[in-house]
Design a protein around this motif. Structure first.
Motif, PDB file in Angstrom:
ATOM      1  N   ALA A  10     -58.924 -14.797  22.619  1.00  0.00           N
ATOM      2  CA  ALA A  10     -59.280 -15.459  21.657  1.00  0.00           C
ATOM      3  C   ALA A  10     -59.914 -14.458  20.337  1.00  0.00           C
ATOM      4  O   ALA A  10     -59.446 -14.095  18.878  1.00  0.00           O
ATOM      5  N   THR A  11     -61.165 -13.913  21.024  1.00  0.00           N
ATOM      6  CA  THR A  11     -62.009 -12.910  19.987  1.00  0.00           C
ATOM      7  C   THR A  11     -61.167 -11.797  19.792  1.00  0.00           C
ATOM      8  O   THR A  11     -60.956 -11.197  18.422  1.00  0.00           O
ATOM      9  N   LEU A  12     -60.079 -11.102  20.567  1.00  0.00           N
ATOM     10  CA  LEU A  12     -58.852  -9.931  20.376  1.00  0.00           C
ATOM     11  C   LEU A  12     -58.255 -10.288  19.195  1.00  0.00           C
ATOM     12  O   LEU A  12     -57.484  -9.051  18.613  1.00  0.00           O
ATOM     13  N   ARG A  13     -57.362 -11.373  19.695  1.00  0.00           N
ATOM     14  CA  ARG A  13     -57.314 -12.340  18.263  1.00  0.00           C
ATOM     15  C   ARG A  13     -57.602 -11.962  16.932  1.00  0.00           C
ATOM     16  O   ARG A  13     -56.686 -11.673  15.793  1.00  0.00           O
ATOM     17  N   LEU A  14     -58.593 -13.151  17.075  1.00  0.00           N
ATOM     18  CA  LEU A  14     -59.428 -12.431  15.784  1.00  0.00           C
ATOM     19  C   LEU A  14     -59.255 -11.104  14.890  1.00  0.00           C
ATOM     20  O   LEU A  14     -59.682 -11.298  13.910  1.00  0.00           O
ATOM     21  N   GLY A  17     -56.462 -10.071  13.081  1.00  0.00           N
ATOM     22  CA  GLY A  17     -56.181 -11.001  12.281  1.00  0.00           C
ATOM     23  C   GLY A  17     -57.056 -10.053  11.520  1.00  0.00           C
ATOM     24  O   GLY A  17     -56.495 -10.083   9.888  1.00  0.00           O
ATOM     25  N   THR A  18     -58.230  -9.424  11.166  1.00  0.00           N
ATOM     26  CA  THR A  18     -59.361  -9.263  10.306  1.00  0.00           C
ATOM     27  C   THR A  18     -58.505  -8.186   9.927  1.00  0.00           C
ATOM     28  O   THR A  18     -59.222  -7.863   8.989  1.00  0.00           O
ATOM     29  N   PHE A  22     -58.042  -6.632   5.950  1.00  0.00           N
ATOM     30  CA  PHE A  22     -58.722  -5.933   5.737  1.00  0.00           C
ATOM     31  C   PHE A  22     -58.316  -4.411   5.350  1.00  0.00           C
ATOM     32  O   PHE A  22     -58.008  -4.344   4.419  1.00  0.00           O
ATOM     33  N   ALA A  23     -56.571  -4.303   6.425  1.00  0.00           N
ATOM     34  CA  ALA A  23     -55.639  -3.117   5.857  1.00  0.00           C
ATOM     35  C   ALA A  23     -54.954  -4.101   4.723  1.00  0.00           C
ATOM     36  O   ALA A  23     -54.926  -2.840   3.390  1.00  0.00           O
ATOM     37  N   ALA A  24     -54.702  -4.897   4.535  1.00  0.00           N
ATOM     38  CA  ALA A  24     -53.835  -5.804   3.183  1.00  0.00           C
ATOM     39  C   ALA A  24     -54.197  -5.435   1.926  1.00  0.00           C
ATOM     40  O   ALA A  24     -54.377  -5.032   1.228  1.00  0.00           O
ATOM     41  N   GLY A  47     -51.612  -2.579  16.693  1.00  0.00           N
ATOM     42  CA  GLY A  47     -50.513  -4.131  17.634  1.00  0.00           C
ATOM     43  C   GLY A  47     -50.514  -3.686  18.785  1.00  0.00           C
ATOM     44  O   GLY A  47     -51.121  -4.733  19.500  1.00  0.00           O
ATOM     45  N   PRO A  48     -49.827  -3.233  19.251  1.00  0.00           N
ATOM     46  CA  PRO A  48     -49.452  -3.306  20.402  1.00  0.00           C
ATOM     47  C   PRO A  48     -50.736  -2.760  21.282  1.00  0.00           C
ATOM     48  O   PRO A  48     -50.387  -3.414  23.055  1.00  0.00           O
TER      49      PRO A  48
END
Length: 88
Positions: A10-14, A17-18, A22-24, A47-48
């Motif tokens: 979950a930490t990796l996925r969060l 997402g963060t 930030f990229a956006a 992503g991969p």
């Protein structure tokens, strides 16, 4: 009590997402198509890597519960996903 493996996944996925958010925001701040494309291309690398890391952690957590044949099926599925994502 949370499972350490689930917490790590979950930490990796969060984190992923963060990074995406930030990229956006960086794309909006740069306000130039060519620079936004560079930022977007960088995300295509992240992503991969997050997918591989999260899946690996999950498989390590399940390794004692999966038979070798089931583990092989899961590994082949991950390989198919990676081919589908990375093939141009």
């Amino acid at each position: 009590m949370l499972n350490k493996i689930v917490m790590t996944m979950a930490t990796l996925r969060l984190t992923s997402g963060t990074i995406e958010i930030f990229a956006a925001l960086l794309m909006l701040r740069l306000n130039q198509i060519d620079k936004a494309l560079v930022v977007n291309s960088s995300l295509a690398l992240i992503g991969p890597l997050i997918l591989i890391a999260t899946t690996t952690i999950g498989l390590v957590g399940l390794s004692d519960k999966l038979s070798p044949s089931k583990f092989l099926w899961v590994a082949m599925g991950v390989i198919c996903l990676m081919i589908g994502i990375l093939k141009k």
